[in-house]
Design an enzyme around this catalytic site. Structure first.
Site, short mmCIF file in Angstrom:
data_model
loop_
_atom_site.label_atom_id
_atom_site.label_comp_id
_atom_site.label_asym_id
_atom_site.label_seq_id
_atom_site.Cartn_x
_atom_site.Cartn_y
_atom_site.Cartn_z
N LYS A 8 0.90 -0.92 -0.23
CA LYS A 8 0.20 -0.20 -0.21
C LYS A 8 0.96 1.17 0.05
CE LYS A 8 -4.76 -1.89 0.16
NZ LYS A 8 -4.25 -3.35 1.36
N GLU A 23 -10.15 5.89 2.90
CA GLU A 23 -10.72 5.26 3.73
C GLU A 23 -9.69 3.04 3.75
OE1 GLU A 23 -9.88 5.44 0.24
OE2 GLU A 23 -8.97 3.17 -0.02
N SER A 80 2.17 -10.06 -1.12
CA SER A 80 1.27 -8.45 -1.22
C SER A 80 1.57 -8.16 0.40
CB SER A 80 0.10 -7.91 -0.93
OG SER A 80 -0.91 -9.04 0.03
C1 LIG Z 1 -4.71 -4.18 0.95
C2 LIG Z 1 -4.49 -5.57 0.95
C3 LIG Z 1 -4.74 -6.26 -0.57
C4 LIG Z 1 -5.58 -6.19 -1.02
O1 LIG Z 1 -5.87 -4.45 -2.01
P1 LIG Z 1 -5.26 -5.03 -3.59
O2 LIG Z 1 -6.39 -2.98 -4.49
O3 LIG Z 1 -6.48 -5.74 -3.95
O4 LIG Z 1 -3.98 -5.44 -2.96
C5 LIG Z 1 -4.09 -7.32 -0.25
N1 LIG Z 1 -2.93 -7.57 0.86
C6 LIG Z 1 -2.64 -6.70 1.49
C7 LIG Z 1 -1.85 -6.86 2.21
C8 LIG Z 1 -3.65 -5.83 1.85
O5 LIG Z 1 -3.41 -4.42 2.77
#
Ligand SMILES: *Cc1c(COP(=O)(O)O)cnc(C)c1O
Length: 404
Positions: A95, A117, A384
């Protein structure tokens, strides 16, 4: 698909084929146009790009490693697996790539107040972090249910000096938090920039967020060519709004040999209101500024969703994913809560990496696909984020107890 197809989307109005666009109240038309103009100017400005690269390197810690997951590869007995380690970024997820880009843009536009948000709280933490760093006032809207299940991140945001506003409307999750943020923006637009956290919403957010996140794929491409001297066969990423997935996929879209798999939240299974897999049972509609696949009932009312991971628990998916799915360029599947929990524990025990529950959905899909591929196939899984925020929830689910 031809290479021209991906090079020309979105069009000047933010359309990805029949998806995307700008569906907003009158009061937001001008601010969005101003944002669009300033963003495209910044994108062409070497000074802006230099500043962004500097902070991504020195503050976020990029590039993130592309790590050969040796024990998971051996255990699954098929394709060679690499993990793109977005979990190692400062604040613990991808993020911050986008939050950093947008705060620099806000600074350029002379804004002094930031709103956002958040679902799982990772975007809220990233936004509170960059706001603290640039001395801006910061307000984060978060569904009351999400505040409860991601308490650790609420405390982090508060410590970073942000005001966290719990939203008690509706299902009390991400959708309601977005509504509140949009309401705030309409009222305070002169002083305030809205740092939207995913590749969703009215133009220019989907293209802008994608471009701030494509560093994931740009790095991964360079790293796999260095380590393997060839392109990967399969990319796997979880899809909430879709920013980490499009960030990884985008730089590979014109490489026809590279297959891509987006993994949505299958929750308790594909039954109404038990999941958040928009490509399983969703239909075309407009929600929160854009046209895409949406989980809605026959009257167009947004259905409630469920996922063990707050970050994937949203009724709509980013418009570029809807487009890529219709084109057949990217395949979309889902992992259930149980599969994600299983993958969460497996990665922790085999690799010493505790993944975010969102990322565990991508790992679960990898556990299914890797054994079916030959040993010389290459998979990149986008990790992610890290799972610190999820340990209390998972401990509860798998029945771990504290020693007394
Ligand atoms: C917010 C988040 C997601 C989902 O959001 P995307 O915009 O689809 O990437 C996935 N993994 C993590 C660790 C997140 O914080």
């Amino acid at each position: 698909m031809s290479s021209a197809t991906t090079a020309t989307v979105p069009d000047a109005h933010g359309h990805f084929g029949p998806f995307g666009g700008r569906y907003v109240p009158e009061t937001l038309v001008h601010p969005l146009q101003e944002l669009e103009d300033e963003y495209f100017r910044a994108q062409q400005d070497p000074e802006f790009q230099r500043e962004l690269s500097y902070y991504l390197r020195e503050f976020v810690g990029r590039p993130s490693p592309l790590y050969h997951s040796e024990r998971l590869t051996r255990e699954l007995g098929g394709a060679k697996i690499y993990l793109k380690r977005e979990d190692l970024n400062h604040t613990g997820a991808h993020k911050i790539n986008n939050a950093m880009g947008q705060i620099l843009l806000a600074k350029r536009m002379g804004k002094t107040r930031i709103i956002a948000e958040t679902g799982a709280g990772q975007h809220g933490v990233a936004t509170a972090t960059v706001s603290a760093m640039f001395g801006m006032k910061c307000v984060i809207y978060m569904g009351a249910v999400d505040c409860e299940r991601q308490k650790l991140n609420v405390f982090r945001m508060k410590m970073l000096g942000a005001d966290v506003v719990p939203v008690h409307a509706g299902q009390k999750t991400l959708k309601e938090a977005v509504n509140e943020a949009m309401r705030d923006w309409v009222t305070n637009v002169r002083s305030t920039h809205y740092i939207l956290g995913t590749a969703y919403g009215a133009h220019p957010y989907p293209v802008m967020v994608r471009n701030f996140q494509r560093i994931i794929g740009d790095e991964a491409r360079r790293q796999i060519l260095e380590q393997e001297e060839r392109l990967p066969d399969l990319l796997i990423a979880c899809v909430g709004g879709g920013s980490n997935a499009i960030g990884l996929f985008y730089p590979f879209l014109n490489d026809q040999s590279v297959k891509m798999l987006g993994v949505e939240a299958g929750g308790r299974g594909i039954l109404p209101e038990q999941h958040a897999a928009r490509f399983q049972g969703g239909s075309l509609g407009v929600l929160q500024g854009t046209r895409s696949y949406i989980l809605q009932d026959e009257f167009g009312q947004i259905q409630s969703t469920h996922s063990v991971s707050a970050g994937l628990d949203y009724a709509a998916v980013g418009p570029e994913h809807a487009w890529l799915r219709d084109l057949g360029r990217v395949e979309y599947s889902y992992a259930t809560d149980d599969q994600a929990l299983d993958a969460f524990m497996k990665l922790a025990r085999l690799e010493g990496i505790i993944p975010a529950l969102e990322s565990a959905h991508a790992v679960a899909a990898c556990m299914e696909r890797a054994p079916k591929l030959s040993k010389d196939a290459l998979i990149i899984v986008n990790l992610s984020g890290r799972g610190d925020k999820d340990v209390a929830q998972v401990a509860d689910k798998v029945g771990l107890q504290m020693p007394v």
